[in-house]
Motif scaffolding. Structure first.
Motif, PDB file in Angstrom:
ATOM      1  N   THR A   9       0.866  -1.138  -0.072  1.00  0.00           N
ATOM      2  CA  THR A   9      -0.111   0.070  -0.025  1.00  0.00           C
ATOM      3  C   THR A   9       0.679   1.596  -0.066  1.00  0.00           C
ATOM      4  O   THR A   9       1.915   1.048   0.482  1.00  0.00           O
ATOM      5  CB  THR A   9      -0.788  -0.183   1.127  1.00  0.00           C
ATOM      6  OG1 THR A   9      -0.014  -0.161   2.423  1.00  0.00           O
ATOM      7  CG2 THR A   9      -1.612  -0.992   1.522  1.00  0.00           C
ATOM      8  N   PRO A  10       0.505   2.585  -0.811  1.00  0.00           N
ATOM      9  CA  PRO A  10       1.359   3.443  -0.813  1.00  0.00           C
ATOM     10  C   PRO A  10       1.765   4.147   0.768  1.00  0.00           C
ATOM     11  O   PRO A  10       2.458   4.245   0.990  1.00  0.00           O
ATOM     12  CB  PRO A  10      -0.188   4.354  -1.644  1.00  0.00           C
ATOM     13  CG  PRO A  10      -1.064   3.778  -1.879  1.00  0.00           C
ATOM     14  CD  PRO A  10      -0.601   2.594  -1.188  1.00  0.00           C
ATOM     15  N   PHE A  11       0.758   3.635   1.946  1.00  0.00           N
ATOM     16  CA  PHE A  11       1.076   4.389   3.312  1.00  0.00           C
ATOM     17  C   PHE A  11       2.101   3.504   3.746  1.00  0.00           C
ATOM     18  O   PHE A  11       2.884   4.168   4.224  1.00  0.00           O
ATOM     19  CB  PHE A  11      -0.458   3.571   4.090  1.00  0.00           C
ATOM     20  CG  PHE A  11      -0.224   4.649   5.621  1.00  0.00           C
ATOM     21  CD1 PHE A  11       0.115   5.440   6.150  1.00  0.00           C
ATOM     22  CD2 PHE A  11      -0.169   3.774   6.643  1.00  0.00           C
ATOM     23  CE1 PHE A  11       0.353   5.827   7.293  1.00  0.00           C
ATOM     24  CE2 PHE A  11       0.062   3.450   8.066  1.00  0.00           C
ATOM     25  CZ  PHE A  11       0.652   4.534   8.120  1.00  0.00           C
ATOM     26  N   ALA A  12       2.406   2.132   3.380  1.00  0.00           N
ATOM     27  CA  ALA A  12       3.834   1.155   4.063  1.00  0.00           C
ATOM     28  C   ALA A  12       5.136   1.919   3.414  1.00  0.00           C
ATOM     29  O   ALA A  12       5.551   1.680   4.286  1.00  0.00           O
ATOM     30  CB  ALA A  12       2.917  -0.312   4.110  1.00  0.00           C
ATOM     31  N   ALA A  13       4.967   1.950   2.087  1.00  0.00           N
ATOM     32  CA  ALA A  13       6.171   2.565   1.080  1.00  0.00           C
ATOM     33  C   ALA A  13       6.496   3.833   1.911  1.00  0.00           C
ATOM     34  O   ALA A  13       7.470   4.167   2.550  1.00  0.00           O
ATOM     35  CB  ALA A  13       5.655   3.213  -0.267  1.00  0.00           C
ATOM     36  N   VAL A  14       5.332   4.657   2.323  1.00  0.00           N
ATOM     37  CA  VAL A  14       5.825   6.160   2.674  1.00  0.00           C
ATOM     38  C   VAL A  14       6.258   5.860   4.268  1.00  0.00           C
ATOM     39  O   VAL A  14       7.543   6.300   4.761  1.00  0.00           O
ATOM     40  CB  VAL A  14       4.479   7.196   2.826  1.00  0.00           C
ATOM     41  CG1 VAL A  14       5.073   8.200   3.715  1.00  0.00           C
ATOM     42  CG2 VAL A  14       4.419   7.983   0.948  1.00  0.00           C
ATOM     43  N   SER A  15       5.641   4.726   5.047  1.00  0.00           N
ATOM     44  CA  SER A  15       5.860   4.715   5.867  1.00  0.00           C
ATOM     45  C   SER A  15       7.755   4.025   6.343  1.00  0.00           C
ATOM     46  O   SER A  15       8.112   4.063   7.362  1.00  0.00           O
ATOM     47  CB  SER A  15       4.792   3.535   6.627  1.00  0.00           C
ATOM     48  OG  SER A  15       5.304   3.333   8.267  1.00  0.00           O
ATOM     49  N   ALA A  16       7.693   2.817   5.751  1.00  0.00           N
ATOM     50  CA  ALA A  16       9.047   2.658   5.213  1.00  0.00           C
ATOM     51  C   ALA A  16       9.977   3.748   4.807  1.00  0.00           C
ATOM     52  O   ALA A  16      10.851   3.780   5.776  1.00  0.00           O
ATOM     53  CB  ALA A  16       9.167   1.666   4.162  1.00  0.00           C
ATOM     54  N   GLN A  17       9.723   4.152   4.100  1.00  0.00           N
ATOM     55  CA  GLN A  17      11.081   4.995   3.738  1.00  0.00           C
ATOM     56  C   GLN A  17      11.044   6.243   4.489  1.00  0.00           C
ATOM     57  O   GLN A  17      12.474   6.997   5.196  1.00  0.00           O
ATOM     58  CB  GLN A  17      10.238   6.055   2.322  1.00  0.00           C
ATOM     59  CG  GLN A  17      10.987   6.716   1.163  1.00  0.00           C
ATOM     60  CD  GLN A  17      12.474   5.779   0.596  1.00  0.00           C
ATOM     61  OE1 GLN A  17      12.440   5.098   1.022  1.00  0.00           O
ATOM     62  NE2 GLN A  17      12.916   6.452   0.078  1.00  0.00           N
ATOM     63  N   THR A  18      10.370   7.228   5.945  1.00  0.00           N
ATOM     64  CA  THR A  18      10.409   7.900   6.433  1.00  0.00           C
ATOM     65  C   THR A  18      10.966   7.015   7.969  1.00  0.00           C
ATOM     66  O   THR A  18      12.109   7.882   8.768  1.00  0.00           O
ATOM     67  CB  THR A  18       8.913   8.448   7.164  1.00  0.00           C
ATOM     68  OG1 THR A  18       8.238   7.309   7.755  1.00  0.00           O
ATOM     69  CG2 THR A  18       8.697   9.514   6.365  1.00  0.00           C
ATOM     70  N   SER A  19      10.536   5.955   7.926  1.00  0.00           N
ATOM     71  CA  SER A  19      11.562   4.989   8.739  1.00  0.00           C
ATOM     72  C   SER A  19      13.104   4.721   8.655  1.00  0.00           C
ATOM     73  O   SER A  19      14.036   4.600   9.378  1.00  0.00           O
ATOM     74  CB  SER A  19      10.673   3.241   8.856  1.00  0.00           C
ATOM     75  OG  SER A  19      11.347   2.647  10.199  1.00  0.00           O
ATOM     76  N   ARG A  20      13.372   4.495   7.820  1.00  0.00           N
ATOM     77  CA  ARG A  20      14.404   4.199   6.609  1.00  0.00           C
ATOM     78  C   ARG A  20      15.769   5.810   7.028  1.00  0.00           C
ATOM     79  O   ARG A  20      16.771   5.729   7.511  1.00  0.00           O
ATOM     80  CB  ARG A  20      14.538   4.180   5.140  1.00  0.00           C
ATOM     81  CG  ARG A  20      16.560   3.722   4.546  1.00  0.00           C
ATOM     82  CD  ARG A  20      15.821   3.348   3.434  1.00  0.00           C
ATOM     83  NE  ARG A  20      15.935   4.227   2.435  1.00  0.00           N
ATOM     84  CZ  ARG A  20      16.019   5.970   2.059  1.00  0.00           C
ATOM     85  NH1 ARG A  20      17.871   5.594   2.455  1.00  0.00           N
ATOM     86  NH2 ARG A  20      16.643   6.353   1.496  1.00  0.00           N
ATOM     87  N   LEU A  21      14.877   6.942   6.683  1.00  0.00           N
ATOM     88  CA  LEU A  21      15.021   8.172   6.632  1.00  0.00           C
ATOM     89  C   LEU A  21      15.083   8.388   8.113  1.00  0.00           C
ATOM     90  O   LEU A  21      16.684   8.833   8.816  1.00  0.00           O
ATOM     91  CB  LEU A  21      14.434   9.285   6.555  1.00  0.00           C
ATOM     92  CG  LEU A  21      14.407   9.485   4.502  1.00  0.00           C
ATOM     93  CD1 LEU A  21      13.921  10.187   3.933  1.00  0.00           C
ATOM     94  CD2 LEU A  21      16.217   9.304   4.169  1.00  0.00           C
ATOM     95  N   GLY A  22      14.774   8.107   9.584  1.00  0.00           N
ATOM     96  CA  GLY A  22      14.969   8.311  10.589  1.00  0.00           C
ATOM     97  C   GLY A  22      16.009   7.248  10.531  1.00  0.00           C
ATOM     98  O   GLY A  22      16.631   8.257  12.291  1.00  0.00           O
ATOM     99  N   ARG A  23      16.471   6.021  10.308  1.00  0.00           N
ATOM    100  CA  ARG A  23      17.421   5.584  10.966  1.00  0.00           C
ATOM    101  C   ARG A  23      18.836   6.218  10.485  1.00  0.00           C
ATOM    102  O   ARG A  23      19.461   5.837  11.478  1.00  0.00           O
ATOM    103  CB  ARG A  23      17.281   4.666  10.766  1.00  0.00           C
ATOM    104  CG  ARG A  23      16.574   2.797  11.446  1.00  0.00           C
ATOM    105  CD  ARG A  23      16.385   2.196  11.114  1.00  0.00           C
ATOM    106  NE  ARG A  23      16.092   1.677   9.679  1.00  0.00           N
ATOM    107  CZ  ARG A  23      15.292   1.534   8.970  1.00  0.00           C
ATOM    108  NH1 ARG A  23      14.095   1.413  10.032  1.00  0.00           N
ATOM    109  NH2 ARG A  23      15.424   0.799   7.796  1.00  0.00           N
ATOM    110  N   LEU A  24      18.841   6.403   9.508  1.00  0.00           N
ATOM    111  CA  LEU A  24      19.494   6.934   8.939  1.00  0.00           C
ATOM    112  C   LEU A  24      20.476   8.791   9.161  1.00  0.00           C
ATOM    113  O   LEU A  24      20.964   8.610  10.077  1.00  0.00           O
ATOM    114  CB  LEU A  24      19.621   7.699   7.531  1.00  0.00           C
ATOM    115  CG  LEU A  24      20.568   8.554   6.497  1.00  0.00           C
ATOM    116  CD1 LEU A  24      22.205   7.009   6.100  1.00  0.00           C
ATOM    117  CD2 LEU A  24      20.538   8.939   5.235  1.00  0.00           C
TER     118      LEU A  24
END
Length: 188
Positions: A9-24
């Protein structure tokens, strides 16, 4: 008509991307932790760029004033102990976490209410947000800036006077310079 899988889902993709950026972002913060002087130099450069923007643009004084009040608030939290001795004495909360006030009491290190790293991080974020705000006309509220400067100076003077009196009354020094240092070789 197949329903989309939860992972696509688009929400899961956005959530995964923000999570990755947060970890970075967190990894860069973690890597910068030991470089205290360089972090503060970078913050000072950012603050100088912000002041230069304010002076050259001749506006956004209310943003500058708000930043000054916020930085003053952070600085006061940085200077205060985690457990305020005046509240401990007033409320009778003697639970062993107060600062030592007598010579025969056990040494307890000074623990800040706002640690240095959080102070730096909050100050740098606030300066960056304020710098971004100076590029939008909606934040350029017309004010008579000398009044803000005088009011900030009075507020700073009174607040620091009260904080210094508090430090003298409860005998704590929030800085490590000027304190006695003991070598392990000399036995002290």
């Amino acid at each position: 008509m197949d329903a989309p899988e939860p992972d696509s889902t688009p929400f899961a993709a956005v959530s995964a991307q923000t999570s990755r950026l947060g970890r970075l972002y967190q990894s860069y913060l973690d890597k910068s932790t030991p470089y205290t002087a360089y972090r503060w130099i970078g913050t000072a450069v950012l603050l100088a760029m912000f002041f230069l923007r304010i002076v050259l643009a001749q506006g956004w004084y209310i943003v500058c004033y708000s930043l000054g009040i916020y930085l003053l608030n952070l600085f006061l939290a940085f200077l205060q102990p985690k457990i305020d001795p005046s509240l401990t004495q007033d409320e009778g909360l003697e639970d062993g976490e107060s600062l030592p006030t007598k010579k025969d009491e056990e040494f307890r290190p000074f623990i800040r209410r706002l640690p240095e790293f959080k102070f730096w991080h909050s100050a740098t974020r606030a300066i960056a947000i304020s710098f971004v705000c100076t590029w939008f006309g909606i934040f350029n509220v017309p004010v008579f800036w000398p009044v803000l400067v005088v009011y900030f100076c009075i507020l700073f003077g009174l607040t620091m006077r009260r904080q210094i009196q508090h430090m003298i009354k409860y005998r704590y020094v929030p800085f490590s310079f000027g304190k006695a240092r003991y070598n392990s070789r000399s036995g002290h």
